[in-house]
Scaffold this motif. Structure first.
Motif, PDB file in Angstrom:
ATOM      1  N   LEU A  89       0.831  -1.206   0.000  1.00 11.98           N
ATOM      2  CA  LEU A  89       0.000   0.000   0.000  1.00 11.98           C
ATOM      3  C   LEU A  89       0.862   1.251   0.000  1.00 11.98           C
ATOM      4  O   LEU A  89       0.574   2.217  -0.706  1.00 11.98           O
ATOM      5  N   ALA A  90       1.923   1.228   0.794  1.00 14.41           N
ATOM      6  CA  ALA A  90       2.820   2.380   0.847  1.00 14.41           C
ATOM      7  C   ALA A  90       3.527   2.565  -0.493  1.00 14.41           C
ATOM      8  O   ALA A  90       3.717   3.688  -0.966  1.00 14.41           O
ATOM      9  N   HIS A  91       3.934   1.467  -1.118  1.00 11.84           N
ATOM     10  CA  HIS A  91       4.583   1.575  -2.423  1.00 11.84           C
ATOM     11  C   HIS A  91       3.607   2.125  -3.461  1.00 11.84           C
ATOM     12  O   HIS A  91       3.974   2.960  -4.292  1.00 11.84           O
ATOM     13  N   LEU A  92       2.365   1.652  -3.433  1.00  9.96           N
ATOM     14  CA  LEU A  92       1.366   2.155  -4.370  1.00  9.96           C
ATOM     15  C   LEU A  92       1.147   3.656  -4.177  1.00  9.96           C
ATOM     16  O   LEU A  92       0.920   4.390  -5.136  1.00  9.96           O
ATOM     17  N   ALA A  93       1.204   4.092  -2.920  1.00  9.88           N
ATOM     18  CA  ALA A  93       1.004   5.515  -2.632  1.00  9.88           C
ATOM     19  C   ALA A  93       2.132   6.372  -3.187  1.00  9.88           C
ATOM     20  O   ALA A  93       1.942   7.567  -3.456  1.00  9.88           O
ATOM     21  N   GLY A  97       0.185   9.759  -9.793  1.00 14.14           N
ATOM     22  CA  GLY A  97      -1.115   9.586 -10.439  1.00 14.14           C
ATOM     23  C   GLY A  97      -2.217   9.299  -9.445  1.00 14.14           C
ATOM     24  O   GLY A  97      -1.991   9.164  -8.242  1.00 14.14           O
ATOM     25  N   GLU A  98      -3.433   9.198  -9.950  1.00 14.41           N
ATOM     26  CA  GLU A  98      -4.586   8.920  -9.107  1.00 14.41           C
ATOM     27  C   GLU A  98      -4.608   7.441  -8.718  1.00 14.41           C
ATOM     28  O   GLU A  98      -4.169   6.588  -9.486  1.00 14.41           O
ATOM     29  N   PRO A  99      -5.119   7.133  -7.530  1.00 16.77           N
ATOM     30  CA  PRO A  99      -5.153   5.735  -7.089  1.00 16.77           C
ATOM     31  C   PRO A  99      -6.131   4.902  -7.890  1.00 16.77           C
ATOM     32  O   PRO A  99      -7.140   5.405  -8.396  1.00 16.77           O
ATOM     33  N   ASP A 100      -5.839   3.623  -8.008  1.00 18.76           N
ATOM     34  CA  ASP A 100      -6.755   2.679  -8.631  1.00 18.76           C
ATOM     35  C   ASP A 100      -8.007   2.599  -7.762  1.00 18.76           C
ATOM     36  O   ASP A 100      -7.906   2.359  -6.555  1.00 18.76           O
ATOM     37  N   PRO A 101      -9.204   2.789  -8.324  1.00 20.79           N
ATOM     38  CA  PRO A 101     -10.430   2.753  -7.515  1.00 20.79           C
ATOM     39  C   PRO A 101     -10.590   1.480  -6.697  1.00 20.79           C
ATOM     40  O   PRO A 101     -11.071   1.523  -5.560  1.00 20.79           O
ATOM     41  N   SER A 102     -10.192   0.346  -7.258  1.00 20.88           N
ATOM     42  CA  SER A 102     -10.344  -0.906  -6.516  1.00 20.88           C
ATOM     43  C   SER A 102      -9.397  -0.959  -5.329  1.00 20.88           C
ATOM     44  O   SER A 102      -9.719  -1.537  -4.278  1.00 20.88           O
ATOM     45  N   ILE A 103      -8.220  -0.327  -5.463  1.00 22.55           N
ATOM     46  CA  ILE A 103      -7.267  -0.293  -4.351  1.00 22.55           C
ATOM     47  C   ILE A 103      -7.819   0.565  -3.220  1.00 22.55           C
ATOM     48  O   ILE A 103      -7.705   0.227  -2.037  1.00 22.55           O
ATOM     49  N   VAL A 104      -8.429   1.696  -3.578  1.00 22.69           N
ATOM     50  CA  VAL A 104      -9.031   2.560  -2.555  1.00 22.69           C
ATOM     51  C   VAL A 104     -10.150   1.811  -1.835  1.00 22.69           C
ATOM     52  O   VAL A 104     -10.235   1.819  -0.599  1.00 22.69           O
ATOM     53  N   ARG A 105     -11.000   1.170  -2.608  1.00 19.38           N
ATOM     54  CA  ARG A 105     -12.089   0.385  -2.004  1.00 19.38           C
ATOM     55  C   ARG A 105     -11.539  -0.668  -1.054  1.00 19.38           C
ATOM     56  O   ARG A 105     -12.000  -0.808   0.089  1.00 19.38           O
ATOM     57  N   ASP A 106     -10.535  -1.400  -1.505  1.00 22.79           N
ATOM     58  CA  ASP A 106      -9.960  -2.459  -0.682  1.00 22.79           C
ATOM     59  C   ASP A 106      -9.341  -1.895   0.594  1.00 22.79           C
ATOM     60  O   ASP A 106      -9.471  -2.478   1.673  1.00 22.79           O
ATOM     61  N   GLY A 107      -8.656  -0.751   0.456  1.00 21.58           N
ATOM     62  CA  GLY A 107      -8.041  -0.132   1.633  1.00 21.58           C
ATOM     63  C   GLY A 107      -9.069   0.331   2.644  1.00 21.58           C
ATOM     64  O   GLY A 107      -8.885   0.160   3.859  1.00 21.58           O
ATOM     65  N   LEU A 108     -10.169   0.912   2.162  1.00 24.45           N
ATOM     66  CA  LEU A 108     -11.223   1.380   3.067  1.00 24.45           C
ATOM     67  C   LEU A 108     -11.917   0.205   3.755  1.00 24.45           C
ATOM     68  O   LEU A 108     -12.281   0.281   4.935  1.00 24.45           O
ATOM     69  N   LEU A 170      -2.241   0.063   9.923  1.00 22.01           N
ATOM     70  CA  LEU A 170      -2.712   1.446  10.036  1.00 22.01           C
ATOM     71  C   LEU A 170      -1.677   2.419   9.487  1.00 22.01           C
ATOM     72  O   LEU A 170      -2.023   3.391   8.810  1.00 22.01           O
ATOM     73  N   ASN A 171      -0.392   2.154   9.761  1.00 19.88           N
ATOM     74  CA  ASN A 171       0.670   3.010   9.232  1.00 19.88           C
ATOM     75  C   ASN A 171       0.622   3.055   7.707  1.00 19.88           C
ATOM     76  O   ASN A 171       0.746   4.125   7.097  1.00 19.88           O
ATOM     77  N   SER A 172       0.451   1.884   7.079  1.00 23.44           N
ATOM     78  CA  SER A 172       0.392   1.824   5.621  1.00 23.44           C
ATOM     79  C   SER A 172      -0.830   2.560   5.083  1.00 23.44           C
ATOM     80  O   SER A 172      -0.760   3.273   4.078  1.00 23.44           O
ATOM     81  N   LEU A 173      -1.957   2.398   5.760  1.00 25.05           N
ATOM     82  CA  LEU A 173      -3.178   3.079   5.336  1.00 25.05           C
ATOM     83  C   LEU A 173      -3.032   4.590   5.449  1.00 25.05           C
ATOM     84  O   LEU A 173      -3.447   5.339   4.559  1.00 25.05           O
ATOM     85  N   GLU A 174      -2.450   5.054   6.533  1.00 25.75           N
ATOM     86  CA  GLU A 174      -2.276   6.494   6.729  1.00 25.75           C
ATOM     87  C   GLU A 174      -1.370   7.083   5.656  1.00 25.75           C
ATOM     88  O   GLU A 174      -1.622   8.178   5.141  1.00 25.75           O
ATOM     89  N   ASP A 218     -17.904  -0.292  13.288  1.00 27.09           N
ATOM     90  CA  ASP A 218     -18.294  -0.670  11.937  1.00 27.09           C
ATOM     91  C   ASP A 218     -19.180   0.407  11.310  1.00 27.09           C
ATOM     92  O   ASP A 218     -18.998   0.776  10.136  1.00 27.09           O
ATOM     93  N   ALA A 219     -20.128   0.916  12.073  1.00 29.93           N
ATOM     94  CA  ALA A 219     -21.035   1.937  11.549  1.00 29.93           C
ATOM     95  C   ALA A 219     -20.277   3.213  11.178  1.00 29.93           C
ATOM     96  O   ALA A 219     -20.524   3.810  10.122  1.00 29.93           O
ATOM     97  N   ILE A 220     -19.351   3.612  12.038  1.00 31.80           N
ATOM     98  CA  ILE A 220     -18.585   4.835  11.774  1.00 31.80           C
ATOM     99  C   ILE A 220     -17.715   4.673  10.531  1.00 31.80           C
ATOM    100  O   ILE A 220     -17.697   5.526   9.643  1.00 31.80           O
ATOM    101  N   LEU A 221     -16.987   3.572  10.461  1.00 31.96           N
ATOM    102  CA  LEU A 221     -16.045   3.369   9.363  1.00 31.96           C
ATOM    103  C   LEU A 221     -16.728   2.993   8.050  1.00 31.96           C
ATOM    104  O   LEU A 221     -16.123   3.095   6.983  1.00 31.96           O
ATOM    105  N   SER A 222     -17.986   2.571   8.126  1.00 32.33           N
ATOM    106  CA  SER A 222     -18.731   2.281   6.902  1.00 32.33           C
ATOM    107  C   SER A 222     -19.066   3.554   6.139  1.00 32.33           C
ATOM    108  O   SER A 222     -19.349   3.501   4.924  1.00 32.33           O
ATOM    109  N   GLN A 223     -19.035   4.699   6.813  1.00 33.20           N
ATOM    110  CA  GLN A 223     -19.338   5.959   6.134  1.00 33.20           C
ATOM    111  C   GLN A 223     -18.394   6.184   4.956  1.00 33.20           C
ATOM    112  O   GLN A 223     -18.821   6.543   3.857  1.00 33.20           O
ATOM    113  N   ALA A 224     -17.092   5.959   5.186  1.00 37.46           N
ATOM    114  CA  ALA A 224     -16.103   6.178   4.134  1.00 37.46           C
ATOM    115  C   ALA A 224     -16.279   5.174   3.002  1.00 37.46           C
ATOM    116  O   ALA A 224     -16.161   5.522   1.826  1.00 37.46           O
TER     117      ALA A 224
END
Length: 236
Positions: A89-93, A97-108, A170-174, A218-224
């Motif tokens: 994830l960190a390497h992809l970041a 360019g813009e992130p791959d939509p599927s990667i963003v979905r998977d990360g969220l 979490l570090n990679s996601l941030e 789960d409810a809070i993080l489902s918003q994103a």
């Protein structure tokens, strides 16, 4: 430009630059799984560096799961989806360019899963002191002096869960979130604005409610996740 398609490296440290060039070529598909990486001699000429620098960069790529080096033979590109770890994830970041939509979905979705389980573990394993810190972070939402209130809140929950692997994830996601602000800021706006209040989650963790805490997380993080799904949906 040489036959390999790479140009001279001008910036330092040289090994990191060679590593990054080859990594980006793999992540963007210029070098696909199964492809043969150009020989060390050719890469050294293309990048304008010595063969030792190229060899060191290739060894780093192998350690990260990007290539397979056969001593005395060829270096082949591996399928990073099957060989890389959370640091992908960190390497992809780092790739422009813009992130791959599927990667963003998977990360969220991973963020939601980790947050949900971290909340449960924090309710189970957390100390009174760590619970107090989680509650204290709730008051930072809406305070301009604490622009990273949401990040600090979830860091406290992950720390309270006492799960080191969660912290690494979490570090990679941030890092990915910070690299794609134009895409991620709108997605995380509801979380950061405390639209669905975080205080009840903190209270559930402090009360050691192992059922309510993960449900609220789960409810809070489902918003994103829901926001990204809506934004990424094709227009009618």
């Amino acid at each position: 430009m040489s036959h390999s398609g790479f140009g001279p490296v001008a910036r330092q440290p040289v090994t990191q630059e060679v590593f990054a060039e080859l990594r980006d070529a793999i992540l963007t598909g210029r070098l696909a799984p199964g492809d043969i990486v150009p020989p060390e001699r050719e890469l050294a000429m293309s990048f304008g560096v010595n063969r030792y620098t190229v060899r060191e960069a290739l060894q780093r790529l192998q350690h990260a799961g990007f290539v397979r080096i056969v001593p005395g033979g060829r270096t082949t590109v591996r399928d990073v989806r099957a060989t890389a770890g959370l640091d992908l994830l960190a390497h992809l970041a780092d790739v422009a360019g813009e992130p791959d939509p599927s990667i963003v979905r998977d990360g969220l979705e991973m963020r939601r899963s980790i947050g949900r389980e971290a909340a449960r573990l924090a309710a189970t394993r957390g100390t009174a002191e760590s619970h107090a810190r989680i509650i204290a972070r709730c008051v930072d939402y809406g305070d301009d002096a604490h622009p990273d209130a949401d990040r600090c809140f979830w860091r406290e929950i992950v720390e309270s869960s006492d799960n080191f692997a969660f912290r690494l994830a979490l570090n990679s996601l941030e890092r990915a979130i910070d690299s794609w602000p134009d895409s991620m800021d709108p997605v995380l706006a509801a979380d950061r604005a405390d639209l669905l209040p975080h205080a009840p989650l903190a209270e559930a963790i402090a009360a050691r409610d192992v059922d309510r805490a993960p449900a609220l997380a789960d409810a809070i993080l489902s918003q994103a996740v829901d926001t990204w799904t809506a934004l990424a949906a094709p227009a009618d």
